[in-house]
Scaffold this motif. Structure first.
Motif, PDB file in Angstrom:
ATOM      1  N   LEU A  62     -30.439 -40.789  11.831  1.00 21.26           N
ATOM      2  CA  LEU A  62     -30.308 -40.434  12.727  1.00 21.26           C
ATOM      3  C   LEU A  62     -28.921 -39.720  12.909  1.00 21.26           C
ATOM      4  CD1 LEU A  62     -30.974 -41.851  15.999  1.00 21.26           C
ATOM      5  CD2 LEU A  62     -32.970 -40.538  15.000  1.00 21.26           C
ATOM      6  N   ALA A  63     -28.023 -40.200  11.982  1.00 16.42           N
ATOM      7  CA  ALA A  63     -26.774 -39.471  11.596  1.00 16.42           C
ATOM      8  C   ALA A  63     -26.881 -38.583  10.510  1.00 16.42           C
ATOM      9  CB  ALA A  63     -25.203 -40.503  11.481  1.00 16.42           C
ATOM     10  N   ALA A  64     -27.289 -38.981   9.598  1.00  9.04           N
ATOM     11  CA  ALA A  64     -28.321 -38.327   8.193  1.00  9.04           C
ATOM     12  C   ALA A  64     -28.783 -36.758   8.337  1.00  9.04           C
ATOM     13  CB  ALA A  64     -28.186 -38.806   7.014  1.00  9.04           C
ATOM     14  N   LEU A  65     -29.551 -37.326   9.445  1.00  7.26           N
ATOM     15  CA  LEU A  65     -30.131 -36.013   9.738  1.00  7.26           C
ATOM     16  C   LEU A  65     -29.906 -34.519  10.680  1.00  7.26           C
ATOM     17  CD1 LEU A  65     -33.207 -34.581   9.686  1.00  7.26           C
ATOM     18  CD2 LEU A  65     -33.503 -36.027  11.800  1.00  7.26           C
ATOM     19  N   GLY A  66     -28.933 -35.685  11.575  1.00  8.11           N
ATOM     20  CA  GLY A  66     -27.846 -34.240  12.322  1.00  8.11           C
ATOM     21  C   GLY A  66     -26.886 -33.892  11.609  1.00  8.11           C
ATOM     22  N   GLY A  67     -25.911 -34.356  10.257  1.00  9.43           N
ATOM     23  CA  GLY A  67     -25.142 -33.948   9.216  1.00  9.43           C
ATOM     24  C   GLY A  67     -25.648 -32.965   8.615  1.00  9.43           C
ATOM     25  N   ALA A  68     -27.662 -32.904   7.753  1.00 13.15           N
ATOM     26  CA  ALA A  68     -27.828 -32.349   6.905  1.00 13.15           C
ATOM     27  C   ALA A  68     -28.246 -31.541   8.203  1.00 13.15           C
ATOM     28  CB  ALA A  68     -29.408 -32.022   6.549  1.00 13.15           C
ATOM     29  N   ALA A  69     -28.444 -30.676  10.014  1.00  9.95           N
ATOM     30  CA  ALA A  69     -28.462 -29.973  10.013  1.00  9.95           C
ATOM     31  C   ALA A  69     -27.350 -28.910  10.375  1.00  9.95           C
ATOM     32  CB  ALA A  69     -28.906 -29.988  11.590  1.00  9.95           C
ATOM     33  N   LEU A  70     -25.971 -29.902  10.822  1.00  9.61           N
ATOM     34  CA  LEU A  70     -25.312 -29.251  11.002  1.00  9.61           C
ATOM     35  C   LEU A  70     -24.458 -28.534   9.572  1.00  9.61           C
ATOM     36  CD1 LEU A  70     -23.035 -31.570  13.135  1.00  9.61           C
ATOM     37  CD2 LEU A  70     -23.866 -29.272  13.725  1.00  9.61           C
ATOM     38  N   VAL A  71     -24.781 -29.083   8.366  1.00  9.41           N
ATOM     39  CA  VAL A  71     -24.880 -28.821   6.803  1.00  9.41           C
ATOM     40  C   VAL A  71     -25.494 -26.986   6.758  1.00  9.41           C
ATOM     41  CG1 VAL A  71     -24.888 -29.073   4.554  1.00  9.41           C
ATOM     42  CG2 VAL A  71     -23.970 -30.404   5.952  1.00  9.41           C
ATOM     43  N   SER A  72     -26.573 -27.417   6.934  1.00 10.00           N
ATOM     44  CA  SER A  72     -27.312 -26.429   6.772  1.00 10.00           C
ATOM     45  C   SER A  72     -27.576 -24.936   7.976  1.00 10.00           C
ATOM     46  CB  SER A  72     -28.858 -26.126   7.277  1.00 10.00           C
ATOM     47  OG  SER A  72     -29.597 -26.972   7.272  1.00 10.00           O
ATOM     48  N   VAL A  73     -26.165 -25.173   9.106  1.00 16.52           N
ATOM     49  CA  VAL A  73     -25.502 -24.586  10.072  1.00 16.52           C
ATOM     50  C   VAL A  73     -24.538 -23.525   9.326  1.00 16.52           C
ATOM     51  CG1 VAL A  73     -24.588 -23.126  11.890  1.00 16.52           C
ATOM     52  CG2 VAL A  73     -26.446 -25.615  12.067  1.00 16.52           C
ATOM     53  N   VAL A  74     -23.926 -24.528   8.517  1.00 19.26           N
ATOM     54  CA  VAL A  74     -22.291 -23.543   7.867  1.00 19.26           C
ATOM     55  C   VAL A  74     -22.758 -23.306   6.457  1.00 19.26           C
ATOM     56  CG1 VAL A  74     -19.884 -24.916   6.461  1.00 19.26           C
ATOM     57  CG2 VAL A  74     -20.996 -25.768   8.650  1.00 19.26           C
ATOM     58  N   PHE A  75     -24.126 -23.585   5.907  1.00 19.04           N
ATOM     59  CA  PHE A  75     -23.689 -23.085   5.100  1.00 19.04           C
ATOM     60  C   PHE A  75     -24.826 -21.656   5.791  1.00 19.04           C
ATOM     61  CE2 PHE A  75     -28.027 -21.285   2.611  1.00 19.04           C
ATOM     62  CZ  PHE A  75     -27.946 -21.343   1.301  1.00 19.04           C
ATOM     63  N   ALA A  76     -25.791 -21.002   6.442  1.00 23.19           N
ATOM     64  CA  ALA A  76     -26.084 -19.992   7.459  1.00 23.19           C
ATOM     65  C   ALA A  76     -25.125 -19.436   7.520  1.00 23.19           C
ATOM     66  CB  ALA A  76     -26.784 -20.613   8.074  1.00 23.19           C
ATOM     67  N   VAL A  77     -23.397 -19.632   7.869  1.00 27.11           N
ATOM     68  CA  VAL A  77     -22.466 -18.729   8.044  1.00 27.11           C
ATOM     69  C   VAL A  77     -21.936 -18.078   7.220  1.00 27.11           C
ATOM     70  CG1 VAL A  77     -20.871 -19.033   8.844  1.00 27.11           C
ATOM     71  CG2 VAL A  77     -22.310 -19.932  10.528  1.00 27.11           C
ATOM     72  N   LEU A  78     -21.801 -18.953   6.150  1.00 27.24           N
ATOM     73  CA  LEU A  78     -21.735 -18.727   5.016  1.00 27.24           C
ATOM     74  C   LEU A  78     -22.166 -17.668   4.169  1.00 27.24           C
ATOM     75  CD1 LEU A  78     -19.329 -21.667   3.130  1.00 27.24           C
ATOM     76  CD2 LEU A  78     -18.345 -20.458   4.821  1.00 27.24           C
ATOM     77  N   HIS A  79     -23.390 -17.751   4.115  1.00 27.07           N
ATOM     78  CA  HIS A  79     -24.457 -17.489   3.700  1.00 27.07           C
ATOM     79  C   HIS A  79     -24.074 -15.608   3.829  1.00 27.07           C
ATOM     80  CE1 HIS A  79     -28.381 -14.537   3.054  1.00 27.07           C
ATOM     81  NE2 HIS A  79     -28.498 -15.519   1.545  1.00 27.07           N
ATOM     82  N   ALA A  80     -24.382 -14.979   5.308  1.00 21.02           N
ATOM     83  CA  ALA A  80     -24.363 -14.101   6.808  1.00 21.02           C
ATOM     84  C   ALA A  80     -23.065 -13.592   6.434  1.00 21.02           C
ATOM     85  CB  ALA A  80     -24.856 -14.555   7.723  1.00 21.02           C
ATOM     86  N   ALA A  81     -21.636 -15.006   6.024  1.00 22.76           N
ATOM     87  CA  ALA A  81     -20.253 -13.868   5.765  1.00 22.76           C
ATOM     88  C   ALA A  81     -20.457 -12.882   4.688  1.00 22.76           C
ATOM     89  CB  ALA A  81     -19.141 -14.873   6.118  1.00 22.76           C
ATOM     90  N   TRP A  82     -20.961 -13.397   2.804  1.00 17.49           N
ATOM     91  CA  TRP A  82     -21.131 -12.338   2.625  1.00 17.49           C
ATOM     92  C   TRP A  82     -21.194 -11.085   2.722  1.00 17.49           C
ATOM     93  CZ3 TRP A  82     -24.789  -9.049  -0.884  1.00 17.49           C
ATOM     94  CH2 TRP A  82     -24.345  -9.304  -1.627  1.00 17.49           C
TER      95      TRP A  82
END
Length: 377
Positions: free
Chosen positions: A29-49
């Motif tokens: 569960l912790a790994a799944l939640g971490g993957a979800a949070l990493v996806s959100v961080v990636f989305a923020v960086l992608h949109a910030a370009w």
């Protein structure tokens, strides 16, 4: 930049899964939640370009009459060296958004879009800026930015040809019309004689003193000067159709026609609005393009005219709601030699007032016809 509903849900779920897995000892569960949070961080960086876009806009023509064509040519160039621009863009044109194709725009490439500007209504149409939206592949975060400058299209009222402008009986020597019964020819300056000058204009005393022929330059100090007073009070134009007041649009067309006719005859004309003028546009037709109905006081406007004496002929353009205020215009009979009133509106009773010419019209075309039938001001 703002998260979408999907992004908010994924961030909340990821945080909850990561906290639960850590608290109760479930590493999956912790790994799944971490993957979800990493996806959100990636989305923020992608949109910030921030894409490197060079935007140029050409509006031709930027001043048109109502109903005449006008267009915008927009060119968008991807100034990046490595990355293609995968964006969604819209150019603002008045209240509308015009789509601009910049999906998969390669580095160094450009795209051009031509689109018409709506000119079916009088007014000022603001064009731009280009609004560019960027979203990550998962649709978690979206970012919107503005690129390029803005433009303006002035949609003037329609102009109806007028045969003449108000004038008196005197005619000056240079062929133009005087507006007062006692015109004067006033000395202005001396200049050197040129072939074709009349000998009776030679100033012989000065010519004898300096040894060459000098000619008197004269000017007429009594050329006509018109004051067009446009009634933009909402109470003067009570009828509405399609979001606009037809009588006010007709009054604007009449004002534009008078200003154009006066310029053609080389007659000085001043355009004034009854209310709402704080920083008017410098050109009369531009001022008519941005004119709008507001609350105002006609008495205050006539008091200002009486004090300023801005001309010799006042032309008052109003709607059906202004018929009862013609007495205020009649009070200007002293400082002004001639008063002309045009009342616009459907089904109105023909107006009459002592000491002024009153025209009743339904639109700009009927005003021009009524104007040309007047034989004396």
């Amino acid at each position: 930049m703002r998260p979408t509903a999907r992004g908010v849900g994924l961030a909340v779920a990821g945080a909850a899964l990561a906290a639960s897995g850590w608290r109760f000892g479930y590493p999956e569960l912790a790994a799944l939640g971490g993957a979800a949070l990493v996806s959100v961080v990636f989305a923020v960086l992608h949109a910030a370009w921030r894409p490197r876009l060079d935007v140029s806009r050409r509006v031709e023509p930027d001043r048109v009459g109502r109903g005449e064509p006008a267009g915008v040519t927009l060119t968008v160039r991807n100034g990046a060296r490595l990355r293609a621009a995968n964006l969604v863009a819209h150019d603002r044109c008045g209240a509308a958004a015009v789509p601009v194709p910049v999906l998969r725009l390669r580095p160094g490439s450009d795209t051009t879009v031509d689109y018409p500007v709506p000119t079916s209504r009088r007014g000022v149409v603001r064009v731009g800026p280009l609004r560019v939206s960027r979203r990550d592949p998962l649709g978690l975060v979206t970012a919107a930015r503005s690129h390029g400058g803005t433009g303006t299209v002035w949609v003037h009222p329609r102009i109806h040809p007028l045969a003449a402008v108000p004038a008196g009986a005197m005619r000056s020597l240079d062929g133009r019309v005087d507006s007062v019964p006692h015109g004067t020819i006033t000395f202005d300056s001396l200049r050197e004689y040129v072939v074709g000058d009349e000998l009776r204009r030679v100033h012989w005393r000065t010519s004898a003193r300096i040894g060459e022929l000098m000619v008197r330059e004269q000017l007429d100090t009594s050329l006509p000067k018109l004051v067009v007073l446009l009634d933009n009070r909402a109470s003067a134009h009570p009828d509405r159709a399609g979001g606009e007041a037809p009588s006010f649009e007709a009054a604007c067309e009449a004002a534009a026609s008078i200003v154009t006719a006066a310029a053609r005859e080389d007659v000085d004309v001043t355009l004034l609005l009854v209310a709402g003028e704080t920083a008017p546009a410098p050109h009369p037709l531009d001022r008519l393009a941005e004119a709008d109905l507001v609350a105002g006081d006609l008495k205050a406007a006539t008091d200002r005219l009486r004090q300023q004496r801005a001309g010799d002929t006042v032309i008052f353009l109003t709607g059906a709601g202004g018929r009862s205020d013609l007495g205020l215009i009649g009070s200007l009979r002293g400082p002004y030699a001639a008063l002309v009133v045009a009342v616009f509106g459907e089904g109105g009773t023909p107006s009459a007032a002592e000491g002024m010419v009153v025209l009743d019209a339904t639109d700009g075309e009927s005003f021009a016809a009524a104007w040309d039938t007047v034989r004396g001001w």
